[in-house]
Write a protein that holds these residues in place. Structure first.
Motif, PDB file in Angstrom:
ATOM      1  N   GLY A 171     -42.960  -9.065 -33.258  1.00  0.00           N
ATOM      2  CA  GLY A 171     -43.199  -7.654 -32.993  1.00  0.00           C
ATOM      3  C   GLY A 171     -42.650  -6.704 -34.029  1.00  0.00           C
ATOM      4  O   GLY A 171     -42.911  -5.496 -33.957  1.00  0.00           O
ATOM      5  N   ILE A 172     -41.894  -7.191 -35.019  1.00  0.00           N
ATOM      6  CA  ILE A 172     -41.366  -6.296 -36.055  1.00  0.00           C
ATOM      7  C   ILE A 172     -42.525  -5.756 -36.892  1.00  0.00           C
ATOM      8  O   ILE A 172     -43.521  -6.448 -37.118  1.00  0.00           O
ATOM      9  CB  ILE A 172     -40.325  -7.019 -36.934  1.00  0.00           C
ATOM     10  N   SER A 173     -42.404  -4.495 -37.333  1.00  0.00           N
ATOM     11  CA  SER A 173     -43.517  -3.867 -38.040  1.00  0.00           C
ATOM     12  C   SER A 173     -43.179  -3.425 -39.453  1.00  0.00           C
ATOM     13  O   SER A 173     -44.090  -3.205 -40.254  1.00  0.00           O
ATOM     14  CB  SER A 173     -44.000  -2.632 -37.257  1.00  0.00           C
ATOM     15  N   CYS A 174     -41.882  -3.270 -39.772  1.00  0.00           N
ATOM     16  CA  CYS A 174     -41.573  -2.635 -41.051  1.00  0.00           C
ATOM     17  C   CYS A 174     -40.153  -2.938 -41.499  1.00  0.00           C
ATOM     18  O   CYS A 174     -39.299  -3.353 -40.700  1.00  0.00           O
ATOM     19  CB  CYS A 174     -41.761  -1.123 -40.951  1.00  0.00           C
ATOM     20  N   VAL A 175     -39.926  -2.723 -42.784  1.00  0.00           N
ATOM     21  CA  VAL A 175     -38.606  -2.887 -43.391  1.00  0.00           C
ATOM     22  C   VAL A 175     -38.375  -1.705 -44.324  1.00  0.00           C
ATOM     23  O   VAL A 175     -39.297  -1.211 -44.973  1.00  0.00           O
ATOM     24  CB  VAL A 175     -38.524  -4.220 -44.175  1.00  0.00           C
ATOM     25  N   ASN A 176     -37.128  -1.249 -44.372  1.00  0.00           N
ATOM     26  CA  ASN A 176     -36.721  -0.223 -45.323  1.00  0.00           C
ATOM     27  C   ASN A 176     -35.476  -0.737 -46.035  1.00  0.00           C
ATOM     28  O   ASN A 176     -34.514  -1.128 -45.383  1.00  0.00           O
ATOM     29  CB  ASN A 176     -36.427   1.097 -44.599  1.00  0.00           C
ATOM     30  N   LEU A 177     -35.515  -0.793 -47.376  1.00  0.00           N
ATOM     31  CA  LEU A 177     -34.355  -1.254 -48.129  1.00  0.00           C
ATOM     32  C   LEU A 177     -34.027  -0.256 -49.228  1.00  0.00           C
ATOM     33  O   LEU A 177     -34.913   0.386 -49.781  1.00  0.00           O
ATOM     34  CB  LEU A 177     -34.581  -2.643 -48.712  1.00  0.00           C
ATOM     35  N   SER A 178     -32.727  -0.147 -49.515  1.00  0.00           N
ATOM     36  CA  SER A 178     -32.265   0.907 -50.414  1.00  0.00           C
ATOM     37  C   SER A 178     -32.144   0.482 -51.862  1.00  0.00           C
ATOM     38  O   SER A 178     -32.288   1.306 -52.757  1.00  0.00           O
ATOM     39  CB  SER A 178     -30.897   1.429 -49.941  1.00  0.00           C
ATOM     40  N   GLU A 179     -31.810  -0.781 -52.110  1.00  0.00           N
ATOM     41  CA  GLU A 179     -31.534  -1.223 -53.478  1.00  0.00           C
ATOM     42  C   GLU A 179     -32.376  -2.440 -53.848  1.00  0.00           C
ATOM     43  O   GLU A 179     -31.883  -3.573 -53.822  1.00  0.00           O
ATOM     44  CB  GLU A 179     -30.039  -1.560 -53.652  1.00  0.00           C
ATOM     45  N   PRO A 180     -33.647  -2.251 -54.176  1.00  0.00           N
ATOM     46  CA  PRO A 180     -34.487  -3.401 -54.524  1.00  0.00           C
ATOM     47  C   PRO A 180     -33.943  -4.198 -55.713  1.00  0.00           C
ATOM     48  O   PRO A 180     -34.126  -5.415 -55.785  1.00  0.00           O
ATOM     49  CB  PRO A 180     -35.845  -2.767 -54.847  1.00  0.00           C
ATOM     50  N   TYR A 181     -33.254  -3.523 -56.625  1.00  0.00           N
ATOM     51  CA  TYR A 181     -32.727  -4.196 -57.822  1.00  0.00           C
ATOM     52  C   TYR A 181     -31.611  -5.183 -57.489  1.00  0.00           C
ATOM     53  O   TYR A 181     -31.198  -5.968 -58.344  1.00  0.00           O
ATOM     54  CB  TYR A 181     -32.219  -3.153 -58.825  1.00  0.00           C
ATOM     55  N   MET A 182     -31.105  -5.183 -56.249  1.00  0.00           N
ATOM     56  CA  MET A 182     -30.113  -6.166 -55.823  1.00  0.00           C
ATOM     57  C   MET A 182     -30.761  -7.369 -55.119  1.00  0.00           C
ATOM     58  O   MET A 182     -30.054  -8.234 -54.603  1.00  0.00           O
ATOM     59  CB  MET A 182     -29.094  -5.519 -54.880  1.00  0.00           C
ATOM     60  N   ASN A 183     -32.075  -7.392 -55.083  1.00  0.00           N
ATOM     61  CA  ASN A 183     -32.788  -8.403 -54.307  1.00  0.00           C
ATOM     62  C   ASN A 183     -33.818  -9.142 -55.152  1.00  0.00           C
ATOM     63  O   ASN A 183     -34.334  -8.618 -56.143  1.00  0.00           O
ATOM     64  CB  ASN A 183     -33.517  -7.731 -53.131  1.00  0.00           C
TER      65      ASN A 183
ATOM     66  N   LEU B  31     -46.131  -6.774 -42.745  1.00  0.00           N
ATOM     67  CA  LEU B  31     -45.125  -5.743 -42.482  1.00  0.00           C
ATOM     68  C   LEU B  31     -45.150  -4.740 -43.622  1.00  0.00           C
ATOM     69  O   LEU B  31     -45.254  -5.121 -44.795  1.00  0.00           O
ATOM     70  CB  LEU B  31     -43.716  -6.356 -42.399  1.00  0.00           C
ATOM     71  N   ILE B  32     -45.030  -3.459 -43.294  1.00  0.00           N
ATOM     72  CA  ILE B  32     -44.956  -2.462 -44.354  1.00  0.00           C
ATOM     73  C   ILE B  32     -43.506  -2.319 -44.822  1.00  0.00           C
ATOM     74  O   ILE B  32     -42.556  -2.583 -44.081  1.00  0.00           O
ATOM     75  CB  ILE B  32     -45.502  -1.083 -43.908  1.00  0.00           C
ATOM     76  N   ILE B  33     -43.361  -1.932 -46.080  1.00  0.00           N
ATOM     77  CA  ILE B  33     -42.077  -1.479 -46.608  1.00  0.00           C
ATOM     78  C   ILE B  33     -42.231   0.015 -46.863  1.00  0.00           C
ATOM     79  O   ILE B  33     -43.160   0.425 -47.564  1.00  0.00           O
ATOM     80  CB  ILE B  33     -41.703  -2.197 -47.915  1.00  0.00           C
ATOM     81  N   PHE B  34     -41.380   0.824 -46.302  1.00  0.00           N
ATOM     82  CA  PHE B  34     -41.475   2.260 -46.555  1.00  0.00           C
ATOM     83  C   PHE B  34     -40.199   2.760 -47.222  1.00  0.00           C
ATOM     84  O   PHE B  34     -39.129   2.174 -47.091  1.00  0.00           O
ATOM     85  CB  PHE B  34     -41.771   3.038 -45.270  1.00  0.00           C
ATOM     86  N   GLY B  35     -40.335   3.864 -47.973  1.00  0.00           N
ATOM     87  CA  GLY B  35     -39.186   4.459 -48.644  1.00  0.00           C
ATOM     88  C   GLY B  35     -38.697   3.670 -49.833  1.00  0.00           C
ATOM     89  O   GLY B  35     -37.519   3.765 -50.207  1.00  0.00           O
ATOM     90  N   LEU B  36     -39.567   2.887 -50.479  1.00  0.00           N
ATOM     91  CA  LEU B  36     -39.150   2.039 -51.587  1.00  0.00           C
ATOM     92  C   LEU B  36     -39.019   2.878 -52.860  1.00  0.00           C
ATOM     93  O   LEU B  36     -39.816   3.790 -53.105  1.00  0.00           O
ATOM     94  CB  LEU B  36     -40.174   0.925 -51.794  1.00  0.00           C
ATOM     95  N   LEU B  37     -38.018   2.553 -53.689  1.00  0.00           N
ATOM     96  CA  LEU B  37     -37.822   3.263 -54.946  1.00  0.00           C
ATOM     97  C   LEU B  37     -39.096   3.228 -55.791  1.00  0.00           C
ATOM     98  O   LEU B  37     -39.738   2.182 -55.918  1.00  0.00           O
ATOM     99  CB  LEU B  37     -36.683   2.636 -55.750  1.00  0.00           C
ATOM    100  N   GLN B  38     -39.432   4.366 -56.384  1.00  0.00           N
ATOM    101  CA  GLN B  38     -40.655   4.445 -57.182  1.00  0.00           C
ATOM    102  C   GLN B  38     -40.638   3.452 -58.345  1.00  0.00           C
ATOM    103  O   GLN B  38     -41.667   2.885 -58.712  1.00  0.00           O
ATOM    104  CB  GLN B  38     -40.844   5.863 -57.717  1.00  0.00           C
ATOM    105  N   SER B  39     -39.449   3.212 -58.921  1.00  0.00           N
ATOM    106  CA  SER B  39     -39.375   2.273 -60.053  1.00  0.00           C
ATOM    107  C   SER B  39     -39.809   0.878 -59.637  1.00  0.00           C
ATOM    108  O   SER B  39     -40.479   0.164 -60.398  1.00  0.00           O
ATOM    109  CB  SER B  39     -37.950   2.242 -60.612  1.00  0.00           C
ATOM    110  N   GLU B  40     -39.464   0.457 -58.415  1.00  0.00           N
ATOM    111  CA  GLU B  40     -39.872  -0.867 -57.942  1.00  0.00           C
ATOM    112  C   GLU B  40     -41.350  -0.892 -57.581  1.00  0.00           C
ATOM    113  O   GLU B  40     -42.043  -1.875 -57.815  1.00  0.00           O
ATOM    114  CB  GLU B  40     -39.029  -1.288 -56.747  1.00  0.00           C
ATOM    115  N   VAL B  41     -41.851   0.215 -57.027  1.00  0.00           N
ATOM    116  CA  VAL B  41     -43.289   0.298 -56.746  1.00  0.00           C
ATOM    117  C   VAL B  41     -44.062   0.133 -58.045  1.00  0.00           C
ATOM    118  O   VAL B  41     -45.032  -0.634 -58.114  1.00  0.00           O
ATOM    119  CB  VAL B  41     -43.630   1.642 -56.065  1.00  0.00           C
ATOM    120  N   ASP B  42     -43.636   0.856 -59.075  1.00  0.00           N
ATOM    121  CA  ASP B  42     -44.344   0.777 -60.376  1.00  0.00           C
ATOM    122  C   ASP B  42     -44.266  -0.642 -60.946  1.00  0.00           C
ATOM    123  O   ASP B  42     -45.254  -1.154 -61.484  1.00  0.00           O
ATOM    124  CB  ASP B  42     -43.723   1.776 -61.350  1.00  0.00           C
TER     125      ASP B  42
END
Length: 366
Positions: free
Chosen positions: A324-336, A350-361
């Motif tokens: 039933g989980i739908s989404c994840v929000n993480l603050s530091e993609p560069y640590m993962n 699952l969606i990821i929302f609020g992701l840093l633009q640098s990681e999206v790019d």
């Protein structure tokens, strides 16, 4: 007599306090600020944004990344920043500070939905249960945090013995959290567009694991080995407390609809986000054994997702497997290891929302 440097500092501090108090008294009449927002909110723009966010949350975006914006709308009154420590002391200032964040979104043309909350940090449930508050220096403008309970494990055991009692929702920051929401709703009732398009979202209730660490203290981590049954019992108790608190909260402040919620201006499926920042300190197997069953129970009750700061790739496979989980929000993609994150989120629907633009790019580039 000549003033010493200390005397001068005190005199200047007194002058600043007097000047600040005068400015704050001007802000105590919140109606001009509510009226300014009311005049700037465009229902057509806001309904378009809500529709776009729902489409993203409901997996109707099939490629690329979701990003949106509204038409910028400048203010007609002067808005001034308020320090968080000052807002912590005064209900009206807390409301004003949250309204200021709405003003910023409208002024900048941000694509986030308009939202406010009772913004008291991570200590809402801990102080309700007896923890004391740690205030950060005013000039840092940073939310407070709870001290661990004075006697650590002994106090945790006492809470479990009293677990059948109804929590006192007027205690600690919990009382302020509900009181400020009630006052906001009372004020906003006179402004139809504010009432409709500014969403009063969930306070920061953390999650069972993070609450346990905050209240028990760092000795909590030894207890995984030395007192595992006590850890299980404590996590069950805090999951129960979380669920009871959020049920009570939703009676006062329902989510945007029965299937979606707004957090930090982002819309997602489900009605809560569990904060799992403490899970960076334990193994994936420990998360699966201790935290996952409680997170799963909360998700089963409300739907929603999980936030984590720092590293989470070591337990993301268990997060992604929660029914039933739908989404994840993480603050530091560069640590993962983001490929591992994506395999257990986006590849599972699952969606990821609020992701840093640098990681999206970076991700889109690959």
């Amino acid at each position: 007599a000549a003033l010493t440097d200390t005397d001068k500092e005190r005199r200047n501090a007194c002058r600043l306090r007097v000047a600040w108090r005068g400015r704050m008294e001007d802000m105590m009449n919140l109606h001009p600020y509510f009226a300014d927002l009311e005049n700037r909110i465009d229902p057509t723009d806001e309904e378009r944004l809500e529709s776009e966010w729902r489409a993203f949350a409901d997996l109707k975006l099939t490629q690329g990344a979701f990003r949106t914006a509204r038409t910028p709308r400048p203010a007609a009154v002067e808005w001034k920043r308020v320090w968080i420590n000052d807002a912590l002391e005064d209900d009206e200032l807390m409301i004003y500070r949250e309204l200021y964040s709405v003003h910023e979104k409208l002024e900048s043309g941000s694509g986030e939905l308009l939202s406010v909350r009772s913004n008291y940090g991570t200590g809402i449930i801990p102080t309700m249960l007896g923890a004391k508050l740690f205030l950060v220096p005013r000039e840092n403008d940073t939310l407070p945090a709870p001290h661990p309970l004075e006697n650590g494990q002994e106090d945790i055991e006492r809470l479990l013995q009293n677990g059948g009692r109804q929590p006192d929702y007027s205690n600690g920051l919990a009382g302020k959290t509900f009181r400020v929401a009630e006052r906001y709703l009372e004020l906003a009732a006179g402004y139809p567009k504010v009432s409709r398009y500014v969403h009063y979202y969930n306070p920061d209730l953390q999650g069972p694991l993070a609450l346990c660490e905050a209240m028990w203290g760092s000795d909590f981590y030894y207890a995984f080995y030395e007192e595992p049954e006590l850890v299980h019992d404590a996590l069950d108790y805090l999951a129960d407390t979380f669920i009871a608190f959020l049920n009570r909260w939703h009676r006062l402040c329902p989510t945007i609809d029965a299937e979606h919620c707004v957090e930090w201006g982002c819309l997602h499926r489900g009605r809560c986000i569990i904060r799992n920042d403490a899970a960076m300190n334990i193994s994936g197997e420990m998360y699966q054994t201790f935290a996952m069953p409680r997170d799963a129970r909360i998700i089963d009750t409300f739907g929603g997702g999980i936030h984590f700061c720092g590293r989470g790739d070591h337990y993301i496979e268990h997060v992604g497997a929660i029914d039933g989980i739908s989404c994840v929000n993480l603050s530091e993609p560069y640590m993962n290891d983001m490929e591992k994150i994506y395999r257990n989120t986006i590849d599972r629907g699952l969606i990821i929302f609020g992701l840093l633009q640098s990681e999206v790019d970076r991700a889109l580039g690959e």
